[in-house]
Design an enzyme around this catalytic site. Structure first.
Site, PDB file in Angstrom:
ATOM      1  N   GLY A   1      -9.840  -2.895  -5.661  1.00 51.42           N
ATOM      2  CA  GLY A   1      -9.071  -2.848  -6.291  1.00 51.42           C
ATOM      3  C   GLY A   1      -8.006  -2.482  -6.964  1.00 51.42           C
ATOM      4  O   GLY A   1      -7.747  -2.736  -8.338  1.00 51.42           O
ATOM      5  N   GLY A   2      -7.210  -1.539  -6.481  1.00 52.20           N
ATOM      6  CA  GLY A   2      -6.394  -0.724  -6.414  1.00 52.20           C
ATOM      7  C   GLY A   2      -4.725  -0.959  -7.120  1.00 52.20           C
ATOM      8  O   GLY A   2      -4.519  -0.941  -8.575  1.00 52.20           O
TER       9      GLY A   2
ATOM     10  N   LYS B   1       0.565  -1.118   0.036  1.00 52.69           N
ATOM     11  CA  LYS B   1       0.021  -0.386  -0.246  1.00 52.69           C
ATOM     12  C   LYS B   1       0.893   1.285  -0.058  1.00 52.69           C
ATOM     13  O   LYS B   1       0.106   1.912  -0.329  1.00 52.69           O
ATOM     14  CB  LYS B   1      -0.893   0.256   1.528  1.00 52.69           C
TER      15      LYS B   1
ATOM     16  N   SER C   1      -8.772  -0.349   6.703  1.00 60.23           N
ATOM     17  CA  SER C   1      -8.547  -1.812   7.472  1.00 60.23           C
ATOM     18  C   SER C   1      -7.182  -1.689   8.061  1.00 60.23           C
ATOM     19  O   SER C   1      -7.389  -2.363   8.822  1.00 60.23           O
ATOM     20  CB  SER C   1      -9.318  -2.833   6.715  1.00 60.23           C
TER      21      SER C   1
END
Length: 330
Positions: free
Chosen positions: A184-185, A55, A81
């Protein structure tokens, strides 16, 4: 020319923008897992990435662009999350921006501690997608902070595409890449990148039971309930049922419409394989990809010889390993 708002030029620009702040993670191999799978597997070890997950790539690209385009920015806010939250907090600290993170109650303590370690403020909300979104909007309106969504942000998607950029530089002749999928990124960014560099390579999502992504992709329609639900899954990073609105059209165009669906027990088996065979601590979401690569490829692409697998994160609460404790139910 790309028909989507993110293309390979955006991914390459993201790579240049973030390279000093993220790791170029290793690509791992494991002969025992190759033997089990009956093919060569290449694991992109984003569990060893800054903040413990992929991320940080998208978060850094989006937050750095916010700082470049708005030097007087009040800061950034996101709802997550956990892994995206850590990533945005880290990216904001890198460029000196204030950061607020909206987390659902029950988020793993290891992730909460890490977010606070990057000097970000945490605001807890009800554990539903709609509560997360509404709380994030409220914080943005009250503080003037810019929202950095985990999947519905083209700069985030471009940043996640750098995973495939690196993977294909090391293994240019992959037949397939397996991508654990929540909002979905990452799937969208990898799809864009692979289509441009090596279009014969198939990009597959792996999902928890209940996400129902294949049916949506085949119909090219968002068939999820509105508001979407949280899935009851051991993988806290994969609890969002629906794909993001900006990610979905890109995935429809560039990812395979065949999807691997795995159970909690199968994710845990994948985690254990990673722990035992590769000595890698990975989250249940990563375990989903490992299990699919080792056990399910023959069902979808039996001729695939070289398969990439994204080990998407390694933020595991070692005091609450999923095979020792019951799944949290939302």
């Amino acid at each position: 020319m790309s028909s989507t708002p993110v293309d390979i030029k955006d991914v390459r620009a993201a790579s240049k923008r973030i390279h000093s702040w993220v790791h170029r993670t290793p690509v791992l191999t494991c002969q025992s897992l190759n033997n089990l799978a009956g093919r060569q597997l290449y694991f992109k070890a984003e569990n060893l990435q800054k903040t413990g997950s992929f991320k940080v790539r998208g978060a850094c690209n989006a937050v750095f662009l916010e700082k470049e385009s708005n030097p007087d920015s009040s800061g950034v806010v996101t709802d997550s999350s956990g892994n995206h939250a850590q990533a945005v907090a880290y990216a904001a600290k890198c460029v000196g921006l204030d950061c607020t993170v909206v987390l659902p109650r029950g988020a793993p303590k290891v992730k909460c501690d890490a977010i606070r370690g990057y000097d970000a403020e945490i605001v807890f909300c009800e554990p539903t997608p709609i509560s997360r979104k509404e709380t994030c909007i409220r914080v943005s309106e009250e503080t003037g902070k810019t929202i950095i969504q985990s999947s519905d942000n083209y700069s985030v998607i471009a940043g996640q595409g750098t995973i495939a950029l690196e993977l294909l530089e090391e293994v240019p002749d992959l037949d397939a890449i397996i991508v654990p999928t929540s909002g979905g990124g990452m799937l969208a960014g990898i799809g864009v990148t692979v289509h441009s560099i090596h279009p014969k390579c198939q990009v597959y999502a792996v999902e928890p039971v209940g996400k129902d992504l294949q049916r949506c992709l085949e119909a090219k329609q968002r068939l999820w309930p509105n508001p979407p639900l949280y899935l009851n899954t051991v993988a806290d990073a994969l609890r969002l049922q629906a794909i993001g609105y900006l990610s979905f059209p890109i995935i429809c165009e560039y990812a395979s419409h065949r999807v691997f669906t795995v159970t909690d027990d199968q994710m845990i088996e994948g985690m254990k394989l990673s722990f035992e065979r590769m000595k890698q601590v990975v989250e249940a979401a990563s375990g989903a990809g490992v299990y699919a690569a080792v056990n399910l490829m023959n069902q979808v692409q039996p001729t695939a010889h070289k398969v990439g697998v994204v080990l998407c994160g390694g933020n595991v609460d070692l005091d609450n390993l999923p095979w020792l404790t019951p799944t949290i139910t939302y």
